[in-house]
Design an enzyme around this catalytic site. Structure first.
Site, short mmCIF file in Angstrom:
data_model
loop_
_atom_site.label_atom_id
_atom_site.label_comp_id
_atom_site.label_asym_id
_atom_site.label_seq_id
_atom_site.Cartn_x
_atom_site.Cartn_y
_atom_site.Cartn_z
N LYS A 9 0.70 -1.24 -0.05
CA LYS A 9 -0.03 -0.04 0.09
C LYS A 9 0.66 1.22 0.18
CE LYS A 9 -3.96 -2.33 2.43
NZ LYS A 9 -4.90 -2.18 3.30
N ARG A 85 -1.73 -14.25 4.72
CA ARG A 85 -2.44 -13.37 5.79
C ARG A 85 -1.78 -13.58 7.08
NH1 ARG A 85 -6.97 -10.89 4.28
NH2 ARG A 85 -7.77 -10.74 6.35
N ARG A 102 2.71 -6.19 9.25
CA ARG A 102 2.12 -5.00 9.83
C ARG A 102 2.60 -4.58 11.22
NH1 ARG A 102 -3.84 -7.02 7.66
NH2 ARG A 102 -4.14 -5.77 5.84
N ASN A 112 -1.97 0.31 6.81
CA ASN A 112 -1.54 -0.88 7.28
C ASN A 112 -0.67 -1.61 6.15
OD1 ASN A 112 -3.60 -1.78 5.67
ND2 ASN A 112 -4.72 -2.75 7.41
P1 GTP Z 1 -6.88 -6.00 3.36
O1 GTP Z 1 -6.25 -7.21 3.29
O2 GTP Z 1 -6.44 -4.65 3.01
O3 GTP Z 1 -8.46 -6.60 2.87
O4 GTP Z 1 -7.19 -6.08 4.88
P2 GTP Z 1 -7.97 -7.08 5.95
O5 GTP Z 1 -8.50 -8.18 5.27
O6 GTP Z 1 -6.93 -7.46 6.89
O7 GTP Z 1 -9.10 -5.85 6.52
P3 GTP Z 1 -10.46 -5.55 5.91
O8 GTP Z 1 -10.83 -6.29 4.73
O9 GTP Z 1 -11.58 -5.72 7.10
O10 GTP Z 1 -10.50 -4.05 5.71
C1 GTP Z 1 -9.80 -3.46 4.51
C2 GTP Z 1 -8.67 -2.30 4.71
O11 GTP Z 1 -9.60 -1.33 5.06
C3 GTP Z 1 -7.91 -2.64 5.79
O12 GTP Z 1 -6.97 -3.33 5.54
C4 GTP Z 1 -7.62 -1.06 6.14
O13 GTP Z 1 -6.81 -0.53 5.19
C5 GTP Z 1 -8.96 -0.49 6.03
N1 GTP Z 1 -9.64 -0.33 7.28
C6 GTP Z 1 -10.22 -1.35 7.92
N2 GTP Z 1 -10.92 -0.96 9.29
C7 GTP Z 1 -10.33 0.37 9.15
C8 GTP Z 1 -10.75 1.40 9.97
O14 GTP Z 1 -11.41 1.13 11.15
N3 GTP Z 1 -10.28 2.66 9.64
C9 GTP Z 1 -9.90 2.79 8.74
N4 GTP Z 1 -9.20 4.27 8.33
N5 GTP Z 1 -9.31 2.04 7.70
C10 GTP Z 1 -9.79 0.74 8.02
MG MG Z 2 -9.97 -7.62 3.56
#
Ligand code: GTP
Ligand code: MG
Length: 138
Positions: A9, A85, A102, A112
């Protein structure tokens, strides 16, 4: 053998961390079989994360993903989706295990550092979103 879509990212590309993050993947036995550095438009970032469109952080997420270059890549290996993951660590770096990407590099729950597909169907869709068959070599 399985493939997954990974994104380094903007917070990470800006801090010149692409090589260090790729080393974590390779050390974990994941092979980078396709990779390119691109800059998403807000519309493209919004489309990619459309599944989150009703979440309160959607706007912030889209703006962030379009705020700088990203490196999109296809990782291949045994159980690549779950393995990736594991190497990424928890979404919120405060909850991420020691040694994960992370934990080491992420700035916040939003910034992240990496994305990884979460299931075989989404991996397939996400790979096709960024890569053509011609770009995928063994
Ligand atoms: P990805 O691999 O990026 O999909 O991450 P993930 O699967 O661990 O998390 P998820 O799919 O729930 O959320 C997608 C992305 O949204 C996260 O990686 C974060 O960058 C963003 N995100 C999730 N929760 C929050 C939050 O509370 N605030 C903000 N600003 N961003 C968030
Ligand atoms: Mg996700």
């Amino acid at each position: 053998i399985e493939r997954t879509l990974s994104i380094i990212k903007p917070d990470a590309t800006k801090r010149n961390l692409t090589g260090k993050i790729n080393a974590k993947f390779e050390d974990a036995g994941l092979r980078i079989v396709a990779q390119k550095r691109i800059w998403l438009s807000p519309a493209q970032a919004g489309q990619f994360y459309i599944v989150h469109k009703d979440r309160p952080f959607y706007g912030e997420l889209v703006d962030f993903m379009a705020s700088g270059p990203v490196v999109v890549q296809v990782l291949e290996g045994e159980n690549a989706i779950a393995k990736n993951r594991e190497v990424m660590g928890a979404t919120n770096p405060a909850q991420a295990d020691e040694g994960t990407i992370r934990k080491e590099f992420a700035l916040s729950v939003g910034e992240n550092s990496v994305h990884g597909s979460d299931a075989p169907e989404t991996a397939k869709e996400e790979i096709a979103f960024y890569f053509s068959g011609l770009e995928l070599v063994g």
